[in-house]
Write an enzyme that holds these catalytic residues in place. Structure first.
Site, mmCIF file in Angstrom:
data_model
loop_
_atom_site.group_PDB
_atom_site.id
_atom_site.type_symbol
_atom_site.label_atom_id
_atom_site.label_comp_id
_atom_site.label_asym_id
_atom_site.label_seq_id
_atom_site.Cartn_x
_atom_site.Cartn_y
_atom_site.Cartn_z
ATOM 1 N N HIS A 181 0.881 -0.893 -0.076
ATOM 2 C CA HIS A 181 0.030 -0.131 -0.138
ATOM 3 C C HIS A 181 0.872 1.196 0.092
ATOM 4 O O HIS A 181 2.259 1.167 0.238
ATOM 5 C CB HIS A 181 -0.774 -0.104 1.200
ATOM 6 C CG HIS A 181 0.012 0.150 2.287
ATOM 7 N ND1 HIS A 181 0.707 -0.896 3.127
ATOM 8 C CD2 HIS A 181 0.370 1.167 3.127
ATOM 9 C CE1 HIS A 181 1.312 -0.350 4.132
ATOM 10 N NE2 HIS A 181 1.251 0.867 4.262
ATOM 11 N N HIS A 195 5.443 6.520 -1.278
ATOM 12 C CA HIS A 195 6.069 5.494 -1.562
ATOM 13 C C HIS A 195 5.214 3.983 -1.020
ATOM 14 O O HIS A 195 4.376 4.191 -0.395
ATOM 15 C CB HIS A 195 7.455 5.421 -0.535
ATOM 16 C CG HIS A 195 7.341 5.335 0.926
ATOM 17 N ND1 HIS A 195 6.963 6.260 1.707
ATOM 18 C CD2 HIS A 195 7.199 4.071 1.347
ATOM 19 C CE1 HIS A 195 6.696 5.829 2.734
ATOM 20 N NE2 HIS A 195 6.813 4.514 2.867
HETATM 21 O O1 3AM Z 1 4.468 0.876 5.181
HETATM 22 P P1 3AM Z 1 4.782 2.410 5.023
HETATM 23 O O2 3AM Z 1 5.837 3.195 5.133
HETATM 24 O O3 3AM Z 1 3.751 2.780 4.184
HETATM 25 O O4 3AM Z 1 5.849 2.927 8.308
HETATM 26 C C1 3AM Z 1 4.395 2.449 8.663
HETATM 27 C C2 3AM Z 1 3.587 2.210 7.488
HETATM 28 O O5 3AM Z 1 3.887 3.022 6.355
HETATM 29 C C3 3AM Z 1 3.606 3.848 9.089
HETATM 30 O O6 3AM Z 1 2.275 3.739 8.553
HETATM 31 C C4 3AM Z 1 2.190 3.004 7.875
HETATM 32 C C5 3AM Z 1 1.302 1.855 8.473
HETATM 33 O O7 3AM Z 1 1.943 1.403 9.588
HETATM 34 N N1 3AM Z 1 3.977 4.065 10.511
HETATM 35 C C6 3AM Z 1 3.667 3.209 11.377
HETATM 36 N N2 3AM Z 1 4.216 3.985 12.557
HETATM 37 C C7 3AM Z 1 4.710 4.979 12.241
HETATM 38 C C8 3AM Z 1 5.278 5.962 13.166
HETATM 39 N N3 3AM Z 1 5.523 6.055 14.298
HETATM 40 C C9 3AM Z 1 4.571 5.180 10.777
HETATM 41 N N4 3AM Z 1 4.961 6.598 10.225
HETATM 42 C C10 3AM Z 1 5.306 7.615 11.006
HETATM 43 N N5 3AM Z 1 5.533 7.032 12.548
#
Ligand code: 3AM
Length: 181
Positions: free
Chosen positions: A39, A130
């Site tokens: 996603h 991304h």
């Molecule tokens: O897989 P992506 O990079 O699209 O990295 C996590 C994921 O993004 C992000 O939210 C999406 C679903 O979990 N995410 C999780 N924890 C996070 C945090 N503490 C976060 N983004 C920023 N800060």
């Protein structure tokens, strides 16, 4: 509830990403994202009280009524962080529409939460559209870049619940929002 807004991908884009993931499969330290979970995150909300859920649903519907469908492009792969030891291997995606959606959601959440919005993890980080392909859990090498030449129509986005389980996060789409602007 741990929540985020995201765009999910049509089958042909997923297939290209799954093909790219074969590059890291030989290395046990890289944990590829399961195909059905690939996603593009528009906005991460973090842990939110369940009673706020109707607000996030309403925000998604409101924005989807304003924004029109658009075409997105898949670019090459990259790493977060780019310097030093990477934690994430991703495919870069490009479209003005992603920026508009991310900005609209951010503005809506700011309106809902006021000052409290800044406490959302990652709130201060710039939005970089991304798709995470793999996460690095143990030492593993960088792999050569993969280039994609794909475009696809983005017709909607979703509010997703993420549950952290020992085997990795489990995502549940709570609601889909179709772009109708
Ligand atoms: O897989 P992506 O990079 O699209 O990295 C996590 C994921 O993004 C992000 O939210 C999406 C679903 O979990 N995410 C999780 N924890 C996070 C945090 N503490 C976060 N983004 C920023 N800060």
């Amino acid at each position: 509830m741990r929540l985020f807004y995201a765009v999910f991908l049509p089958e042909e884009v997923r297939a290209a990403l799954v093909e790219a993931q074969t590059k890291v499969r030989p290395f046990r330290g890289w944990k590829p994202v399961p195909p059905h979970q690939l996603h593009l995150t528009l906005l991460f909300l973090g842990e939110r009280p369940e009673e706020e859920l109707p607000d996030y649903l309403a925000l998604g519907h409101r924005l989807a009524r304003l924004e029109a469908p658009f075409r997105a492009r898949l670019r090459g792969t990259g790493y977060f962080p780019n310097e030093g030891t990477p934690r994430v291997w991703f495919a870069k995606a490009e479209a003005e529409g992603f920026l508009r959606l991310a900005e609209g959601l951010r503005a809506g959440v700011e309106e809902l939460l006021g000052e409290e919005a800044v406490r959302i993890p990652g709130w201060d980080k710039p939005f970089k559209p991304h798709i995470t392909l793999a996460r690095r859990k143990a030492p593993a090498p960088r792999v050569p870049p993969v280039l994609f030449g794909l475009e696809w129509p983005v017709e909607g986005f979703a509010l997703v619940r993420s549950e952290l389980k020992p085997k990795g996060p489990v995502y549940t789409v709570l609601e889909k929002f179709s772009l109708r602007g």
